[in-house]
Motif scaffolding. Sequence first.
Motif, PDB file in Angstrom:
ATOM      1  N   VAL A 189       0.800  -1.313   0.092  1.00 56.58           N
ATOM      2  CA  VAL A 189       0.128   0.005   0.276  1.00 56.58           C
ATOM      3  C   VAL A 189       0.819   1.349   0.056  1.00 56.58           C
ATOM      4  N   SER A 190       0.351   2.358  -0.499  1.00 52.45           N
ATOM      5  CA  SER A 190       0.996   3.353  -0.453  1.00 52.45           C
ATOM      6  C   SER A 190       1.504   3.827   0.957  1.00 52.45           C
ATOM      7  N   ASP A 191       2.482   4.690   1.120  1.00 52.10           N
ATOM      8  CA  ASP A 191       3.079   5.286   2.352  1.00 52.10           C
ATOM      9  C   ASP A 191       2.333   6.673   2.727  1.00 52.10           C
ATOM     10  N   ASP A 192       1.103   6.829   2.653  1.00 49.09           N
ATOM     11  CA  ASP A 192       0.468   8.148   2.646  1.00 49.09           C
ATOM     12  C   ASP A 192      -1.080   7.727   3.327  1.00 49.09           C
ATOM     13  N   GLU A 193      -1.911   8.683   3.595  1.00 48.98           N
ATOM     14  CA  GLU A 193      -3.365   8.656   4.195  1.00 48.98           C
ATOM     15  C   GLU A 193      -3.995   7.535   3.583  1.00 48.98           C
ATOM     16  N   LEU A 194      -4.046   7.325   2.393  1.00 49.31           N
ATOM     17  CA  LEU A 194      -4.740   6.165   1.795  1.00 49.31           C
ATOM     18  C   LEU A 194      -3.943   4.623   2.079  1.00 49.31           C
ATOM     19  N   GLY A 195      -2.991   4.638   2.270  1.00 49.96           N
ATOM     20  CA  GLY A 195      -2.407   3.285   2.797  1.00 49.96           C
ATOM     21  C   GLY A 195      -2.676   3.114   3.997  1.00 49.96           C
ATOM     22  N   GLU A 196      -2.720   4.321   5.036  1.00 46.22           N
ATOM     23  CA  GLU A 196      -3.256   4.224   6.350  1.00 46.22           C
ATOM     24  C   GLU A 196      -4.397   3.633   6.386  1.00 46.22           C
ATOM     25  N   PHE A 197      -5.341   4.354   5.630  1.00 43.14           N
ATOM     26  CA  PHE A 197      -6.728   3.992   5.404  1.00 43.14           C
ATOM     27  C   PHE A 197      -6.996   2.385   5.352  1.00 43.14           C
ATOM     28  N   VAL A 198      -6.242   1.953   4.443  1.00 46.12           N
ATOM     29  CA  VAL A 198      -6.274   0.539   4.076  1.00 46.12           C
ATOM     30  C   VAL A 198      -5.971  -0.349   5.435  1.00 46.12           C
ATOM     31  N   LEU A 199      -4.706   0.095   5.881  1.00 48.67           N
ATOM     32  CA  LEU A 199      -4.280  -0.706   7.212  1.00 48.67           C
ATOM     33  C   LEU A 199      -5.414  -0.642   8.266  1.00 48.67           C
ATOM     34  N   ARG A 200      -5.855   0.559   8.467  1.00 51.96           N
ATOM     35  CA  ARG A 200      -6.830   0.788   9.625  1.00 51.96           C
ATOM     36  C   ARG A 200      -8.017  -0.174   9.509  1.00 51.96           C
ATOM     37  N   GLN A 201      -8.569  -0.097   8.165  1.00 50.74           N
ATOM     38  CA  GLN A 201      -9.652  -0.833   7.987  1.00 50.74           C
ATOM     39  C   GLN A 201      -9.509  -2.320   8.272  1.00 50.74           C
ATOM     40  N   GLY A 239      -9.644  -7.086  12.254  1.00 53.83           N
ATOM     41  CA  GLY A 239      -8.989  -8.317  12.822  1.00 53.83           C
ATOM     42  C   GLY A 239      -8.045  -9.034  11.762  1.00 53.83           C
ATOM     43  N   VAL A 240      -7.873  -8.288  10.694  1.00 51.47           N
ATOM     44  CA  VAL A 240      -7.060  -8.970   9.822  1.00 51.47           C
ATOM     45  C   VAL A 240      -5.506  -8.683  10.056  1.00 51.47           C
ATOM     46  N   ASP A 241      -4.653  -9.838  10.148  1.00 52.38           N
ATOM     47  CA  ASP A 241      -3.076  -9.578  10.540  1.00 52.38           C
ATOM     48  C   ASP A 241      -2.353  -8.833   9.460  1.00 52.38           C
ATOM     49  N   THR A 242      -2.052  -7.727   9.376  1.00 56.13           N
ATOM     50  CA  THR A 242      -1.116  -6.953   8.459  1.00 56.13           C
ATOM     51  C   THR A 242       0.139  -6.779   8.416  1.00 56.13           C
ATOM     52  N   THR A 243       0.593  -7.646   9.423  1.00 59.99           N
ATOM     53  CA  THR A 243       2.398  -7.831   9.631  1.00 59.99           C
ATOM     54  C   THR A 243       3.190  -7.588   8.473  1.00 59.99           C
ATOM     55  N   ASP A 244       2.700  -8.260   7.445  1.00 57.84           N
ATOM     56  CA  ASP A 244       3.486  -8.442   6.369  1.00 57.84           C
ATOM     57  C   ASP A 244       3.086  -7.329   5.042  1.00 57.84           C
ATOM     58  N   VAL A 245       2.234  -6.489   5.492  1.00 57.67           N
ATOM     59  CA  VAL A 245       2.281  -5.519   4.347  1.00 57.67           C
ATOM     60  C   VAL A 245       3.187  -4.597   4.296  1.00 57.67           C
ATOM     61  N   ARG A 246       3.686  -4.201   2.944  1.00 56.77           N
ATOM     62  CA  ARG A 246       4.824  -3.496   2.662  1.00 56.77           C
ATOM     63  C   ARG A 246       4.038  -1.929   2.451  1.00 56.77           C
ATOM     64  N   ARG A 247       4.806  -0.779   2.983  1.00 58.02           N
ATOM     65  CA  ARG A 247       4.608   0.531   2.467  1.00 58.02           C
ATOM     66  C   ARG A 247       5.513   1.088   1.560  1.00 58.02           C
ATOM     67  N   ASP A 248       4.874   1.496   0.237  1.00 54.54           N
ATOM     68  CA  ASP A 248       5.515   1.894  -0.853  1.00 54.54           C
ATOM     69  C   ASP A 248       5.713   3.282  -0.936  1.00 54.54           C
ATOM     70  N   PRO A 249       6.838   3.994  -0.662  1.00 55.54           N
ATOM     71  CA  PRO A 249       6.818   5.339  -0.694  1.00 55.54           C
ATOM     72  C   PRO A 249       6.551   6.187  -2.104  1.00 55.54           C
ATOM     73  N   GLN A 250       6.772   5.366  -3.095  1.00 55.37           N
ATOM     74  CA  GLN A 250       7.001   5.868  -4.333  1.00 55.37           C
ATOM     75  C   GLN A 250       5.504   5.817  -5.325  1.00 55.37           C
ATOM     76  N   ARG A 251       4.870   4.911  -4.835  1.00 54.94           N
ATOM     77  CA  ARG A 251       3.446   4.870  -5.689  1.00 54.94           C
ATOM     78  C   ARG A 251       2.117   4.980  -5.021  1.00 54.94           C
ATOM     79  N   PRO A 252       1.146   5.274  -5.547  1.00 56.55           N
ATOM     80  CA  PRO A 252      -0.058   5.532  -4.758  1.00 56.55           C
ATOM     81  C   PRO A 252      -0.808   4.417  -4.538  1.00 56.55           C
TER      82      PRO A 252
END
Length: 311
Positions: free
Chosen positions: A54-66, A71-84
Amino acid sequence: QRDLLTVGEALVSLRSSGPLAAGGPLSMHLAGAESNVAIGLARLGHRAAWAGRVSDDELGEFVLRQLRAEGVDTTDVRRDPQRPTGLMFLERRTADVSRVRYHRAGSAGAALDVDDLRAPLAAGARLLHLSGITPALSASARDAVTWAVRAAAESGIPVSLDVNYRAGLWSRADARATLTPLAGYASVVVASTDELDLVAGAGADERAVATDLLRRGVSTVLVKLGADGARAWTADGVEQVPAVPVTAVDTVGAGDAFTAGYLSGHLDGLDLTDRLRRAVALGAFAVAGHGDWEGLPRRDELSLITGSAAG
Ligand code: CKP
Ligand code: MG
Protein backbone atom coordinates in the motif's frame (compact mmCIF):
# COMPACT_ATOMS: atom_id res chain seq x y z
CA GLN A 1 -0.21 -20.57 13.09
CA ARG A 2 -2.24 -18.50 10.62
CA ASP A 3 -5.35 -20.12 9.23
CA LEU A 4 -5.24 -18.17 5.99
CA LEU A 5 -2.71 -16.07 4.15
CA THR A 6 -3.99 -14.11 1.21
CA VAL A 7 -2.15 -11.80 -1.15
CA GLY A 8 -3.36 -9.16 -3.57
CA GLU A 9 -4.11 -5.51 -4.15
CA ALA A 10 -6.32 -3.59 -1.77
CA LEU A 11 -8.00 -0.53 -3.28
CA VAL A 12 -9.79 2.52 -2.05
CA SER A 13 -13.28 2.40 -3.51
CA LEU A 14 -15.14 5.67 -3.99
CA ARG A 15 -18.84 5.11 -4.32
CA SER A 16 -21.49 7.40 -5.72
CA SER A 17 -25.20 6.80 -5.32
CA GLY A 18 -25.95 7.94 -8.88
CA PRO A 19 -24.14 8.50 -12.19
CA LEU A 20 -20.56 9.65 -11.64
CA ALA A 21 -20.81 12.21 -14.45
CA ALA A 22 -23.54 13.98 -12.46
CA GLY A 23 -21.12 14.50 -9.56
CA GLY A 24 -22.28 14.59 -5.97
CA PRO A 25 -20.94 13.00 -2.80
CA LEU A 26 -18.65 9.96 -2.83
CA SER A 27 -18.12 7.64 0.10
CA MET A 28 -14.78 6.00 0.79
CA HIS A 29 -14.48 2.25 1.36
CA LEU A 30 -11.88 -0.48 1.36
CA ALA A 31 -12.06 -2.84 -1.63
CA GLY A 32 -10.00 -5.67 -3.05
CA ALA A 33 -11.00 -9.24 -3.69
CA GLU A 34 -8.36 -10.89 -1.50
CA SER A 35 -8.74 -8.48 1.40
CA ASN A 36 -12.50 -9.11 1.19
CA VAL A 37 -11.80 -12.82 1.68
CA ALA A 38 -9.47 -12.09 4.61
CA ILE A 39 -12.17 -9.99 6.29
CA GLY A 40 -14.79 -12.69 5.69
CA LEU A 41 -12.62 -15.23 7.49
CA ALA A 42 -11.60 -12.89 10.29
CA ARG A 43 -15.27 -12.05 10.97
CA LEU A 44 -15.88 -15.77 11.46
CA GLY A 45 -13.06 -15.97 13.99
CA HIS A 46 -10.29 -17.43 11.82
CA ARG A 47 -6.74 -16.06 11.91
CA ALA A 48 -6.45 -14.36 8.55
CA ALA A 49 -3.49 -12.41 7.22
CA TRP A 50 -3.39 -10.19 4.13
CA ALA A 51 -0.12 -9.30 2.40
CA GLY A 52 0.42 -6.74 -0.33
CA ARG A 53 1.73 -3.22 -0.89
CA VAL A 54 0.00 0.00 0.00
CA SER A 55 1.08 3.61 -0.39
CA ASP A 56 2.96 5.31 2.41
CA ASP A 57 0.32 8.05 2.80
CA GLU A 58 -3.18 8.58 4.19
CA LEU A 59 -4.80 6.18 1.74
CA GLY A 60 -2.36 3.43 2.66
CA GLU A 61 -3.06 4.19 6.31
CA PHE A 62 -6.80 3.98 5.61
CA VAL A 63 -6.41 0.51 4.06
CA LEU A 64 -4.37 -0.72 7.03
CA ARG A 65 -6.75 0.75 9.61
CA GLN A 66 -9.75 -0.89 7.97
CA LEU A 67 -8.05 -4.27 7.85
CA ARG A 68 -6.83 -4.05 11.43
CA ALA A 69 -10.25 -2.97 12.62
CA GLU A 70 -11.59 -6.18 11.09
CA GLY A 71 -8.99 -8.27 12.86
CA VAL A 72 -6.92 -9.05 9.76
CA ASP A 73 -3.20 -9.55 10.40
CA THR A 74 -1.28 -6.92 8.40
CA THR A 75 2.21 -7.70 9.73
CA ASP A 76 3.55 -8.44 6.25
CA VAL A 77 2.10 -5.45 4.39
CA ARG A 78 4.76 -3.26 2.77
CA ARG A 79 4.44 0.53 2.49
CA ASP A 80 5.63 1.89 -0.86
CA PRO A 81 6.85 5.50 -0.61
CA GLN A 82 6.91 5.93 -4.40
CA ARG A 83 3.51 4.75 -5.54
CA PRO A 84 -0.14 5.57 -4.78
CA THR A 85 -2.83 3.23 -3.51
CA GLY A 86 -5.09 2.15 -6.39
CA LEU A 87 -8.55 3.65 -6.65
CA MET A 88 -11.81 2.28 -7.89
CA PHE A 89 -14.92 4.34 -8.64
CA LEU A 90 -18.22 2.60 -8.29
CA GLU A 91 -21.29 4.25 -9.75
CA ARG A 92 -24.76 2.97 -9.15
CA ARG A 93 -26.84 2.95 -12.34
CA THR A 94 -29.94 1.13 -11.11
CA ALA A 95 -30.83 -0.51 -7.81
CA ASP A 96 -28.83 -3.61 -8.65
CA VAL A 97 -26.58 -2.58 -11.52
CA SER A 98 -23.37 -0.76 -10.74
CA ARG A 99 -20.37 0.06 -12.86
CA VAL A 100 -16.74 0.03 -11.79
CA ARG A 101 -13.86 2.13 -13.12
CA TYR A 102 -10.29 1.51 -11.99
CA HIS A 103 -7.43 3.95 -11.43
CA ARG A 104 -4.86 1.38 -10.44
CA ALA A 105 -2.17 1.33 -13.16
CA GLY A 106 1.22 2.01 -11.54
CA SER A 107 -0.20 1.59 -8.05
CA ALA A 108 1.69 0.34 -5.01
CA GLY A 109 -0.43 -2.83 -5.07
CA ALA A 110 0.49 -3.51 -8.70
CA ALA A 111 4.21 -3.24 -7.84
CA LEU A 112 3.97 -6.37 -5.67
CA ASP A 113 7.02 -8.57 -6.17
CA VAL A 114 8.51 -11.86 -4.98
CA ASP A 115 10.42 -10.17 -2.14
CA ASP A 116 7.12 -8.95 -0.68
CA LEU A 117 5.99 -12.55 -0.27
CA ARG A 118 9.04 -14.29 1.18
CA ALA A 119 8.31 -13.44 4.82
CA PRO A 120 4.58 -14.25 4.79
CA LEU A 121 5.16 -17.56 2.99
CA ALA A 122 7.94 -18.45 5.41
CA ALA A 123 5.60 -17.72 8.33
CA GLY A 124 3.30 -20.48 7.07
CA ALA A 125 -0.48 -20.82 7.06
CA ARG A 126 -3.09 -23.55 6.77
CA LEU A 127 -4.27 -22.11 3.43
CA LEU A 128 -3.02 -19.66 0.82
CA HIS A 129 -5.68 -17.80 -1.16
CA LEU A 130 -4.97 -16.00 -4.44
CA SER A 131 -7.08 -14.53 -7.18
CA GLY A 132 -6.66 -14.10 -10.91
CA ILE A 133 -6.68 -10.33 -10.43
CA THR A 134 -3.14 -10.17 -9.00
CA PRO A 135 -1.25 -11.73 -11.95
CA ALA A 136 -3.09 -9.26 -14.23
CA LEU A 137 -1.63 -6.24 -12.43
CA SER A 138 2.00 -6.28 -13.62
CA ALA A 139 4.82 -8.61 -14.64
CA SER A 140 6.31 -8.49 -11.13
CA ALA A 141 2.92 -9.29 -9.54
CA ARG A 142 2.52 -12.21 -11.94
CA ASP A 143 5.97 -13.49 -11.00
CA ALA A 144 5.14 -13.07 -7.32
CA VAL A 145 1.97 -15.13 -7.61
CA THR A 146 3.75 -17.82 -9.63
CA TRP A 147 6.51 -17.94 -7.03
CA ALA A 148 3.96 -18.10 -4.19
CA VAL A 149 2.02 -21.08 -5.56
CA ARG A 150 5.27 -23.02 -6.01
CA ALA A 151 6.54 -22.06 -2.55
CA ALA A 152 3.20 -23.11 -1.07
CA ALA A 153 3.34 -26.43 -2.91
CA GLU A 154 6.85 -27.06 -1.55
CA SER A 155 5.73 -26.32 2.02
CA GLY A 156 2.54 -28.36 1.69
CA ILE A 157 0.23 -25.34 2.01
CA PRO A 158 -2.97 -25.90 -0.01
CA VAL A 159 -3.79 -23.07 -2.41
CA SER A 160 -7.19 -21.74 -3.39
CA LEU A 161 -7.47 -19.73 -6.59
CA ASP A 162 -10.47 -17.58 -7.51
CA VAL A 163 -10.35 -16.86 -11.24
CA ASN A 164 -11.89 -13.37 -10.85
CA TYR A 165 -11.48 -12.39 -14.51
CA ARG A 166 -11.38 -8.60 -14.91
CA ALA A 167 -11.82 -7.51 -18.52
CA GLY A 168 -10.50 -4.04 -17.67
CA LEU A 169 -7.10 -5.52 -16.77
CA TRP A 170 -6.29 -8.07 -19.46
CA SER A 171 -7.66 -10.01 -22.41
CA ARG A 172 -9.24 -13.44 -22.05
CA ALA A 173 -6.37 -14.92 -24.07
CA ASP A 174 -3.74 -13.44 -21.74
CA ALA A 175 -5.73 -14.52 -18.69
CA ARG A 176 -6.04 -18.06 -20.05
CA ALA A 177 -2.32 -18.31 -20.79
CA THR A 178 -1.42 -17.30 -17.22
CA LEU A 179 -4.26 -18.84 -15.21
CA THR A 180 -4.40 -22.28 -16.82
CA PRO A 181 -0.93 -23.34 -15.59
CA LEU A 182 -1.46 -21.55 -12.25
CA ALA A 183 -4.69 -23.48 -11.61
CA GLY A 184 -2.72 -26.73 -11.73
CA TYR A 185 -1.04 -25.75 -8.45
CA ALA A 186 -4.33 -25.08 -6.68
CA SER A 187 -6.18 -27.45 -4.46
CA VAL A 188 -9.42 -25.43 -4.79
CA VAL A 189 -10.38 -23.50 -7.94
CA VAL A 190 -13.31 -21.07 -7.77
CA ALA A 191 -14.92 -19.83 -10.99
CA SER A 192 -18.19 -18.55 -12.33
CA THR A 193 -19.54 -20.32 -15.42
CA ASP A 194 -18.21 -17.61 -17.75
CA GLU A 195 -14.68 -18.03 -16.35
CA LEU A 196 -14.30 -21.79 -16.87
CA ASP A 197 -12.54 -21.45 -20.23
CA LEU A 198 -9.73 -19.49 -18.51
CA VAL A 199 -8.37 -22.30 -16.33
CA ALA A 200 -8.16 -25.30 -18.64
CA GLY A 201 -7.43 -25.97 -22.27
CA ALA A 202 -10.80 -27.65 -22.49
CA GLY A 203 -13.11 -24.93 -23.83
CA ALA A 204 -16.00 -23.75 -21.73
CA ASP A 205 -17.77 -27.05 -21.08
CA GLU A 206 -18.07 -27.36 -17.31
CA ARG A 207 -17.62 -31.12 -17.08
CA ALA A 208 -14.61 -31.07 -19.41
CA VAL A 209 -12.95 -28.22 -17.48
CA ALA A 210 -13.61 -29.84 -14.10
CA THR A 211 -12.30 -33.18 -15.37
CA ASP A 212 -9.13 -31.56 -16.67
CA LEU A 213 -8.52 -29.68 -13.39
CA LEU A 214 -9.11 -32.77 -11.25
CA ARG A 215 -6.73 -34.73 -13.47
CA ARG A 216 -4.09 -32.01 -12.93
CA GLY A 217 -4.32 -32.38 -9.14
CA VAL A 218 -7.01 -29.89 -8.13
CA SER A 219 -9.21 -31.51 -5.48
CA THR A 220 -12.28 -29.27 -5.63
CA VAL A 221 -13.64 -27.19 -8.51
CA LEU A 222 -16.28 -24.73 -7.33
CA VAL A 223 -18.60 -23.27 -9.93
CA LYS A 224 -20.65 -20.28 -8.79
CA LEU A 225 -24.12 -20.09 -10.31
CA GLY A 226 -25.28 -16.78 -8.79
CA ALA A 227 -28.97 -16.94 -7.84
CA ASP A 228 -28.92 -20.67 -8.67
CA GLY A 229 -26.36 -21.53 -5.99
CA ALA A 230 -23.14 -23.41 -6.63
CA ARG A 231 -21.73 -26.74 -7.79
CA ALA A 232 -18.64 -28.57 -6.58
CA TRP A 233 -16.74 -31.10 -8.65
CA THR A 234 -14.49 -33.55 -6.81
CA ALA A 235 -13.17 -37.06 -7.40
CA ASP A 236 -16.43 -38.29 -5.85
CA GLY A 237 -18.62 -36.58 -8.42
CA VAL A 238 -20.63 -33.40 -8.54
CA GLU A 239 -22.71 -31.78 -5.83
CA GLN A 240 -25.00 -28.76 -6.06
CA VAL A 241 -26.56 -26.52 -3.42
CA PRO A 242 -29.20 -23.84 -4.05
CA ALA A 243 -28.57 -20.19 -3.23
CA VAL A 244 -30.14 -18.69 -0.14
CA PRO A 245 -32.98 -16.51 -1.47
CA VAL A 246 -32.44 -12.86 -0.49
CA THR A 247 -33.15 -9.52 -2.15
CA ALA A 248 -29.90 -8.54 -3.87
CA VAL A 249 -28.94 -4.90 -3.50
CA ASP A 250 -25.21 -5.07 -4.35
CA THR A 251 -23.53 -8.05 -5.93
CA VAL A 252 -19.94 -6.76 -5.78
CA GLY A 253 -18.05 -8.88 -3.28
CA ALA A 254 -20.43 -11.85 -3.55
CA GLY A 255 -17.76 -14.09 -5.02
CA ASP A 256 -15.27 -13.23 -2.31
CA ALA A 257 -17.89 -13.87 0.36
CA PHE A 258 -18.65 -17.25 -1.23
CA THR A 259 -14.97 -18.14 -1.19
CA ALA A 260 -14.57 -16.99 2.42
CA GLY A 261 -17.53 -19.15 3.46
CA TYR A 262 -16.15 -22.19 1.67
CA LEU A 263 -12.65 -21.77 3.13
CA SER A 264 -14.09 -21.19 6.60
CA GLY A 265 -15.97 -24.46 6.30
CA HIS A 266 -12.77 -26.16 5.16
CA LEU A 267 -10.85 -24.77 8.16
CA ASP A 268 -13.64 -25.97 10.47
CA GLY A 269 -13.46 -29.47 8.98
CA LEU A 270 -17.01 -29.41 7.58
CA ASP A 271 -18.00 -31.89 4.88
CA LEU A 272 -18.43 -30.71 1.30
CA THR A 273 -22.17 -30.06 1.55
CA ASP A 274 -21.81 -27.94 4.68
CA ARG A 275 -18.84 -26.06 3.19
CA LEU A 276 -21.01 -25.22 0.18
CA ARG A 277 -23.88 -24.19 2.43
CA ARG A 278 -21.66 -21.83 4.36
CA ALA A 279 -20.33 -20.47 1.05
CA VAL A 280 -23.78 -19.65 -0.35
CA ALA A 281 -24.84 -18.24 3.04
CA LEU A 282 -21.95 -15.77 2.99
CA GLY A 283 -22.73 -14.94 -0.63
CA ALA A 284 -26.29 -14.11 0.45
CA PHE A 285 -25.05 -11.83 3.24
CA ALA A 286 -22.81 -10.04 0.72
CA VAL A 287 -25.51 -9.38 -1.89
CA ALA A 288 -28.18 -8.46 0.65
CA GLY A 289 -26.20 -5.47 1.94
CA HIS A 290 -24.26 -2.59 0.42
CA GLY A 291 -20.47 -2.61 0.26
CA ASP A 292 -18.00 -5.28 -0.85
CA TRP A 293 -17.58 -6.84 2.63
CA GLU A 294 -19.37 -4.64 5.17
CA GLY A 295 -22.39 -6.95 5.40
CA LEU A 296 -20.43 -10.15 6.09
CA PRO A 297 -21.51 -12.03 9.21
CA ARG A 298 -19.77 -12.68 12.48
CA ARG A 299 -19.95 -16.30 13.53
CA ASP A 300 -22.91 -15.72 15.84
CA GLU A 301 -24.76 -14.12 12.92
CA LEU A 302 -24.42 -17.04 10.51
CA SER A 303 -27.84 -18.39 11.43
CA LEU A 304 -29.54 -15.01 10.72
CA ILE A 305 -29.93 -15.79 7.05
CA THR A 306 -30.23 -19.55 6.80
CA GLY A 307 -30.95 -21.03 10.18
CA SER A 308 -29.24 -24.38 10.48
CA ALA A 309 -27.87 -24.41 6.93
CA ALA A 310 -25.12 -21.92 7.65
CA GLY A 311 -24.18 -23.12 11.11
O1 CKP B 1 -15.73 -11.03 -7.48
P1 CKP B 1 -16.14 -10.09 -6.41
O2 CKP B 1 -17.36 -9.27 -6.77
O3 CKP B 1 -16.35 -10.79 -5.11
O4 CKP B 1 -14.91 -9.13 -6.23
C1 CKP B 1 -15.02 -7.80 -5.83
C2 CKP B 1 -13.67 -7.15 -5.66
O5 CKP B 1 -10.86 -6.52 -6.07
C3 CKP B 1 -13.83 -5.68 -5.36
O6 CKP B 1 -13.65 -5.41 -3.98
C4 CKP B 1 -12.78 -5.03 -6.25
O7 CKP B 1 -11.98 -4.15 -5.59
C5 CKP B 1 -11.98 -6.17 -6.85
O8 CKP B 1 -12.88 -7.26 -6.83
C6 CKP B 1 -11.47 -5.80 -8.22
O9 CKP B 1 -10.27 -5.52 -8.33
O10 CKP B 1 -12.28 -5.75 -9.16
MG1 MG C 1 -15.29 -12.73 -8.04
